[in-house]
Design a protein around this motif. Structure first.
Motif, PDB file in Angstrom:
ATOM      1  N   ALA A 124       2.279  -0.307  -3.272  1.00 42.29           N
ATOM      2  CA  ALA A 124       0.989  -0.411  -2.264  1.00 42.29           C
ATOM      3  C   ALA A 124       1.284   0.085  -0.857  1.00 42.29           C
ATOM      4  CB  ALA A 124       0.309  -1.768  -2.218  1.00 42.29           C
ATOM      5  N   ARG A 125       0.520   0.832  -0.306  1.00 44.68           N
ATOM      6  CA  ARG A 125       0.658   1.428   0.915  1.00 44.68           C
ATOM      7  C   ARG A 125      -0.139   0.571   1.829  1.00 44.68           C
ATOM      8  NH1 ARG A 125      -1.742   4.501   4.993  1.00 44.68           N
ATOM      9  NH2 ARG A 125      -3.595   4.628   3.743  1.00 44.68           N
ATOM     10  N   GLU A 126      -1.175  -0.133   1.554  1.00 46.43           N
ATOM     11  CA  GLU A 126      -2.315  -1.037   2.162  1.00 46.43           C
ATOM     12  C   GLU A 126      -2.758  -2.285   1.379  1.00 46.43           C
ATOM     13  OE1 GLU A 126      -3.012  -0.576   5.388  1.00 46.43           O
ATOM     14  OE2 GLU A 126      -2.761   1.441   5.868  1.00 46.43           O
ATOM     15  N   PHE A 127      -2.337  -3.527   2.147  1.00 43.69           N
ATOM     16  CA  PHE A 127      -2.870  -4.563   1.324  1.00 43.69           C
ATOM     17  C   PHE A 127      -3.582  -5.499   2.380  1.00 43.69           C
ATOM     18  CE2 PHE A 127      -2.800  -9.039   0.111  1.00 43.69           C
ATOM     19  CZ  PHE A 127      -2.972  -8.993  -1.105  1.00 43.69           C
ATOM     20  N   LYS A 128      -4.732  -6.210   1.935  1.00 44.23           N
ATOM     21  CA  LYS A 128      -5.331  -7.133   2.776  1.00 44.23           C
ATOM     22  C   LYS A 128      -5.986  -8.257   2.106  1.00 44.23           C
ATOM     23  CE  LYS A 128      -7.941  -7.113   6.957  1.00 44.23           C
ATOM     24  NZ  LYS A 128      -8.549  -6.332   8.039  1.00 44.23           N
ATOM     25  N   ARG A 129      -5.830  -9.264   2.392  1.00 43.51           N
ATOM     26  CA  ARG A 129      -6.818 -10.495   1.653  1.00 43.51           C
ATOM     27  C   ARG A 129      -7.938 -10.624   2.583  1.00 43.51           C
ATOM     28  NH1 ARG A 129      -6.978 -13.926  -2.283  1.00 43.51           N
ATOM     29  NH2 ARG A 129      -7.870 -15.910  -2.104  1.00 43.51           N
ATOM     30  N   ILE A 130      -8.887 -10.678   2.345  1.00 45.50           N
ATOM     31  CA  ILE A 130     -10.225 -11.262   3.146  1.00 45.50           C
ATOM     32  C   ILE A 130     -10.907 -12.369   2.438  1.00 45.50           C
ATOM     33  CG2 ILE A 130     -12.403 -10.433   4.246  1.00 45.50           C
ATOM     34  CD1 ILE A 130     -11.136  -7.362   4.209  1.00 45.50           C
ATOM     35  N   ARG A 131     -11.002 -13.573   2.845  1.00 50.02           N
ATOM     36  CA  ARG A 131     -11.340 -14.701   2.180  1.00 50.02           C
ATOM     37  C   ARG A 131     -11.050 -14.812   0.596  1.00 50.02           C
ATOM     38  NH1 ARG A 131     -17.692 -15.187   4.283  1.00 50.02           N
ATOM     39  NH2 ARG A 131     -17.112 -17.680   3.584  1.00 50.02           N
ATOM     40  N   ASP A 132     -11.748 -14.821  -0.214  1.00 46.32           N
ATOM     41  CA  ASP A 132     -11.408 -14.980  -1.577  1.00 46.32           C
ATOM     42  C   ASP A 132     -11.141 -13.642  -2.196  1.00 46.32           C
ATOM     43  OD1 ASP A 132     -11.539 -17.406  -1.562  1.00 46.32           O
ATOM     44  OD2 ASP A 132     -13.657 -17.530  -1.665  1.00 46.32           O
ATOM     45  N   VAL A 133     -11.056 -12.280  -1.387  1.00 48.84           N
ATOM     46  CA  VAL A 133     -11.025 -10.955  -2.166  1.00 48.84           C
ATOM     47  C   VAL A 133      -9.654 -10.484  -1.630  1.00 48.84           C
ATOM     48  CG1 VAL A 133     -11.780  -8.551  -1.979  1.00 48.84           C
ATOM     49  CG2 VAL A 133     -13.540 -10.637  -2.395  1.00 48.84           C
ATOM     50  N   ASN A 134      -9.159  -9.624  -2.618  1.00 47.92           N
ATOM     51  CA  ASN A 134      -7.829  -8.743  -2.254  1.00 47.92           C
ATOM     52  C   ASN A 134      -8.224  -7.450  -2.243  1.00 47.92           C
ATOM     53  OD1 ASN A 134      -5.820 -11.165  -2.323  1.00 47.92           O
ATOM     54  ND2 ASN A 134      -7.018 -11.407  -4.331  1.00 47.92           N
ATOM     55  N   VAL A 135      -7.569  -6.531  -1.452  1.00 47.56           N
ATOM     56  CA  VAL A 135      -7.639  -5.226  -1.448  1.00 47.56           C
ATOM     57  C   VAL A 135      -6.321  -4.532  -1.452  1.00 47.56           C
ATOM     58  CG1 VAL A 135      -8.553  -2.999  -0.609  1.00 47.56           C
ATOM     59  CG2 VAL A 135      -9.821  -5.069  -0.262  1.00 47.56           C
ATOM     60  N   SER A 136      -5.951  -3.701  -2.459  1.00 52.71           N
ATOM     61  CA  SER A 136      -4.365  -3.158  -2.327  1.00 52.71           C
ATOM     62  C   SER A 136      -4.637  -1.495  -2.764  1.00 52.71           C
ATOM     63  CB  SER A 136      -3.894  -3.799  -3.706  1.00 52.71           C
ATOM     64  OG  SER A 136      -2.536  -3.202  -3.738  1.00 52.71           O
ATOM     65  N   CYS A 137      -4.031  -0.921  -2.005  1.00 48.96           N
ATOM     66  CA  CYS A 137      -4.147   0.638  -2.240  1.00 48.96           C
ATOM     67  C   CYS A 137      -2.647   1.194  -1.968  1.00 48.96           C
ATOM     68  CB  CYS A 137      -5.032   1.456  -0.971  1.00 48.96           C
ATOM     69  SG  CYS A 137      -6.536   0.580  -0.675  1.00 48.96           S
ATOM     70  N   THR A 138      -2.428   2.323  -3.195  1.00 45.22           N
ATOM     71  CA  THR A 138      -1.357   2.842  -3.453  1.00 45.22           C
ATOM     72  C   THR A 138      -1.088   3.714  -2.388  1.00 45.22           C
ATOM     73  OG1 THR A 138      -2.145   4.501  -4.805  1.00 45.22           O
ATOM     74  CG2 THR A 138      -1.590   2.230  -5.971  1.00 45.22           C
ATOM     75  N   ASN A 139      -0.061   4.543  -2.445  1.00 47.03           N
ATOM     76  CA  ASN A 139       0.462   5.624  -1.475  1.00 47.03           C
ATOM     77  C   ASN A 139      -0.630   6.825  -1.773  1.00 47.03           C
ATOM     78  OD1 ASN A 139       2.692   4.495  -0.252  1.00 47.03           O
ATOM     79  ND2 ASN A 139       3.995   4.810  -1.881  1.00 47.03           N
TER      80      ASN A 139
END
Length: 363
Positions: free
Chosen positions: A31-46
């Motif tokens: 993952a290049r970017e990762f963020k947890r916002i409340r109960d949701v996760n967002v993960s992005c690759t390179n």
């Protein structure tokens, strides 16, 4: 190009917050970017393929997610990860806040046994489910494995903010293919009072009296970084029988902020209007408003400069048309700011610092 009162502060804060999150929150190795916002996760690759997903480790169905590649108008896939395979011939039902949104036969999923993942990419169905998830509070998924039927519960808190972050990473903010804008036609409301003039499609449609603002090096609205938006974006509104207000995009946008300039038209002549603001040093004026929206019903212009894409900080202004000296112009009615990009959202902005009208003296 003019900038709002405090953008440098916001940019620094956003960079610091992003850096802290990137180092503090774990994510997949790729993952290049990762963020947890409340109960949701967002993960992005390179490669900027992004997953927005919710987990429930207490059940067999432990992940429900939406996946999208970075390409323009790339499809959105719904996916599930399971500890056990789904029963052949069964169905998976998706219910949001008590209303069934989607039922998918197991045979309609693509299955990757190596990672126990089921994916489904019927765009009409997936977009409708995602639109409902953005508006909902709780997702209930009913499924059947060899051990029988089961139901898994997932909180939807953070889906909207996660979608905005995903759009921000993939560079979709403000575009028609933004994930935050995705839904069926019925699920995507029109912007109230925007009064968009669809004829303002390109620079060739700019009225002749305003061409000098867009033509040539150094023209105040000419810098579009080589990519003029289509449509250009703008509106016209009748102020009096003799005066029309014209608002047009003026120069290139940032990742999530677009500048607009304004003129009043009287007998075919255009007069550019300044926008009064309050600064730390007292009254001032800007020549553009960011992400501006005109409301035909109230005859008010609002602008929201986002400190970052999530919209949890920035500068908010509200003007109407009134007498400025002996002529019509914009009158500042409200200005609020929030410097700290802390992830706390207030759609009303009533908790933000109010610069105008002045706060009452409580002493």
């Amino acid at each position: 190009m003019p900038r709002p009162t405090r953008p440098s502060t916001f940019m620094i804060l956003a960079a610091l917050v992003g850096a802290m999150l990137a180092t503090a929150l774990p994510g997949p190795a790729e993952a290049r970017e990762f963020k947890r916002i409340r109960d949701v996760n967002v993960s992005c690759t390179n490669t900027l393929r992004c997953d927005l997903y919710i987990t429930n480790p207490r059940v067999t169905l432990y992940t429900v997610g939406f996946r999208r590649a970075a390409a323009f108008e790339a499809p959105v896939a719904l996916y599930l990860t399971m500890r056990e395979a789904l029963a052949a011939g069964s169905e998976v039902r998706f219910v949001i806040d008590g209303t069934e949104q989607l039922t998918v036969p197991v045979g309609a999923f693509s299955y990757r046994a190596a990672i126990a993942e089921y994916s489904y990419d019927d765009q009409e169905a997936v977009r409708a489910l995602f639109a409902a998830a953005k508006a909902g509070e709780r997702l209930q998924v009913t499924y059947r494995t060899r051990n029988g039927q089961a139901t898994a519960q997932f909180s939807l808190a953070g889906v909207v903010a996660g979608a905005i972050f995903m759009d921000e990473v993939q560079g979709r903010v403000g575009r028609e293919d933004a994930l935050q804008a995705i839904g069926t036609v019925a699920d995507t409301p029109e912007t109230p009072g925007a009064a968009v003039d669809e004829t303002l499609a390109d620079l060739g449609a700019v009225p002749a009296g305003l061409q000098r603002y867009y033509d040539g090096v150094g023209a105040p609205c000419a810098d579009f970084d080589g990519a003029v938006p289509d449509p250009l974006g703008g509106f016209t509104a009748e102020i009096t029988d003799e005066i029309r207000l014209v608002g047009l995009r003026c120069g290139s946008a940032g990742a999530y902020n677009a500048p607009f300039a304004f003129w009043k038209q009287i007998d075919g002549t255009y007069y550019r209007l300044a926008l009064p603001v309050m600064t730390e040093d007292g009254p001032g004026a800007e020549m553009v408003a960011w992400n501006a929206v005109w409301d035909d019903e109230t005859d008010e212009l609002t602008a929201f400069f986002r400190g970052r894409g999530l919209g949890d900080c920035g500068v908010f202004n509200r003007w109407d048309i009134g007498m400025v000296g002996f002529n019509e112009g914009f009158v500042l009615r409200e200005m609020r700011v929030k410097d700290e990009c802390d992830g706390e959202f207030d759609e009303t902005m009533q908790s933000w610092d109010r610069l105008w009208p002045p706060q009452p003296d409580k002493s």
